[in-house]
Motif scaffolding. Structure first.
Motif, PDB file in Angstrom:
ATOM      1  N   GLU A   1       0.911  -1.270  -0.169  1.00  0.00           N
ATOM      2  CA  GLU A   1       0.248   0.131  -0.082  1.00  0.00           C
ATOM      3  C   GLU A   1       0.924   1.120  -0.100  1.00  0.00           C
ATOM      4  N   VAL A   2       2.038   1.218   0.836  1.00  0.00           N
ATOM      5  CA  VAL A   2       2.966   2.402   0.878  1.00  0.00           C
ATOM      6  C   VAL A   2       3.345   2.596  -0.632  1.00  0.00           C
ATOM      7  N   ARG A   3       3.890   1.592  -1.025  1.00  0.00           N
ATOM      8  CA  ARG A   3       4.643   1.700  -2.325  1.00  0.00           C
ATOM      9  C   ARG A   3       3.408   2.189  -3.483  1.00  0.00           C
ATOM     10  N   GLN A   4       2.385   1.765  -3.400  1.00  0.00           N
ATOM     11  CA  GLN A   4       1.160   2.145  -4.269  1.00  0.00           C
ATOM     12  C   GLN A   4       1.011   3.432  -4.295  1.00  0.00           C
ATOM     13  N   LEU A   5       0.891   3.812  -3.127  1.00  0.00           N
ATOM     14  CA  LEU A   5       0.584   5.643  -2.588  1.00  0.00           C
ATOM     15  C   LEU A   5       1.613   6.300  -3.120  1.00  0.00           C
ATOM     16  N   ILE A   6       2.778   5.807  -2.990  1.00  0.00           N
ATOM     17  CA  ILE A   6       4.303   6.654  -3.311  1.00  0.00           C
ATOM     18  C   ILE A   6       4.180   6.851  -4.909  1.00  0.00           C
ATOM     19  N   SER A   7       3.644   5.736  -5.493  1.00  0.00           N
ATOM     20  CA  SER A   7       3.911   5.792  -6.921  1.00  0.00           C
ATOM     21  C   SER A   7       2.624   6.591  -7.491  1.00  0.00           C
ATOM     22  N   TYR A   8       1.587   6.595  -7.065  1.00  0.00           N
ATOM     23  CA  TYR A   8       0.471   7.421  -7.386  1.00  0.00           C
ATOM     24  C   TYR A   8       0.869   8.774  -7.069  1.00  0.00           C
ATOM     25  N   TYR A   9       1.342   9.310  -6.340  1.00  0.00           N
ATOM     26  CA  TYR A   9       1.959  10.608  -5.820  1.00  0.00           C
ATOM     27  C   TYR A   9       3.019  11.006  -6.755  1.00  0.00           C
ATOM     28  N   LEU A  10       4.183  10.282  -6.939  1.00  0.00           N
ATOM     29  CA  LEU A  10       5.081  10.763  -7.855  1.00  0.00           C
ATOM     30  C   LEU A  10       4.717  10.765  -9.162  1.00  0.00           C
ATOM     31  N   LYS A  11       3.697   9.982  -9.863  1.00  0.00           N
ATOM     32  CA  LYS A  11       3.254   9.938 -11.194  1.00  0.00           C
ATOM     33  C   LYS A  11       2.632  11.144 -11.266  1.00  0.00           C
ATOM     34  N   HIS A  12       1.900  11.907 -10.229  1.00  0.00           N
ATOM     35  CA  HIS A  12       1.043  12.941 -10.393  1.00  0.00           C
ATOM     36  C   HIS A  12       1.988  14.191 -10.053  1.00  0.00           C
TER      37      HIS A  12
ATOM     38  N   GLY B   1       4.882  14.174 -11.962  1.00  0.00           N
ATOM     39  CA  GLY B   1       5.631  14.385 -13.202  1.00  0.00           C
ATOM     40  C   GLY B   1       6.633  13.278 -13.221  1.00  0.00           C
ATOM     41  N   TRP B   2       6.860  12.428 -12.469  1.00  0.00           N
ATOM     42  CA  TRP B   2       7.933  11.214 -12.847  1.00  0.00           C
ATOM     43  C   TRP B   2       7.400  10.188 -13.654  1.00  0.00           C
ATOM     44  N   THR B   3       8.357   9.668 -14.361  1.00  0.00           N
ATOM     45  CA  THR B   3       7.955   8.572 -15.383  1.00  0.00           C
ATOM     46  C   THR B   3       7.617   7.383 -14.634  1.00  0.00           C
ATOM     47  N   TYR B   4       7.338   6.356 -15.233  1.00  0.00           N
ATOM     48  CA  TYR B   4       7.152   5.078 -14.686  1.00  0.00           C
ATOM     49  C   TYR B   4       8.567   4.473 -14.521  1.00  0.00           C
ATOM     50  N   ARG B   5       9.269   4.568 -15.407  1.00  0.00           N
ATOM     51  CA  ARG B   5      10.726   4.112 -15.201  1.00  0.00           C
ATOM     52  C   ARG B   5      11.513   4.501 -13.877  1.00  0.00           C
TER      53      ARG B   5
ATOM     54  N   VAL C   1       0.062   2.453  -9.963  1.00  0.00           N
ATOM     55  CA  VAL C   1      -0.465   3.594 -10.048  1.00  0.00           C
ATOM     56  C   VAL C   1      -1.861   3.328 -10.295  1.00  0.00           C
ATOM     57  N   LYS C   2      -2.246   2.546 -11.103  1.00  0.00           N
ATOM     58  CA  LYS C   2      -3.739   1.953 -11.333  1.00  0.00           C
ATOM     59  C   LYS C   2      -4.432   1.475 -10.015  1.00  0.00           C
TER      60      LYS C   2
END
Length: 122
Positions: free
Chosen positions: A64-75, A77-81, A99-100
């Motif tokens: 859950e922490v990884r998913q929320l951080i991923s979502y935050y970073l994507k928004h 402007g970070w790339t998925y890579r 992110v999804k």
């Protein structure tokens, strides 16, 4: 390429070692560093050691922490890579899935919504 932190260095002070120079992005390194530090503070605030966040462990609270951080970073402007590399050298497709998943959870789960608000305030 995944970079290892020296064992005797503080994670928050040397987060740039994990994120790399990120020279191929339009956003500056300073902004990336702030986002990375905020992500680490968020994990620590939830009682999840950063070492566990970047590890391959699949416990629900770590995921859950990884998913929320991923979502935050994507928004931010970070790339998925970049997100994948930052979160333990994961593949970009793992970041897409994270992110999804976070997006879906944020729509229906109040607990996840509260955690995300905590991330924004970290």
């Amino acid at each position: 390429m995944r970079k290892e932190l020296p064992q005797n260095m503080d994670v928050l002070q040397n987060v740039w070692l994990m994120t790399g120079l990120l020279a191929d992005t339009f956003c500056g390194v300073g902004e990336r560093r702030k986002d990375a530090e905020k992500s680490i503070r968020f994990a620590i605030a939830l009682g999840v050691p950063w070492k566990k966040v970047v590890s391959p462990i699949r416990r629900r609270d770590y995921v859950e922490v990884r998913q929320l951080i991923s979502y935050y970073l994507k928004h931010k402007g970070w790339t998925y890579r970049e997100i994948g590399e930052f979160l333990g050298g994961r593949d970009h497709s793992t970041s897409v899935y994270a992110v999804k998943s976070a997006s879906g959870l944020l729509e229906v789960d109040k607990g996840i919504q509260h955690k995300y608000i905590k991330l924004l305030q970290a």
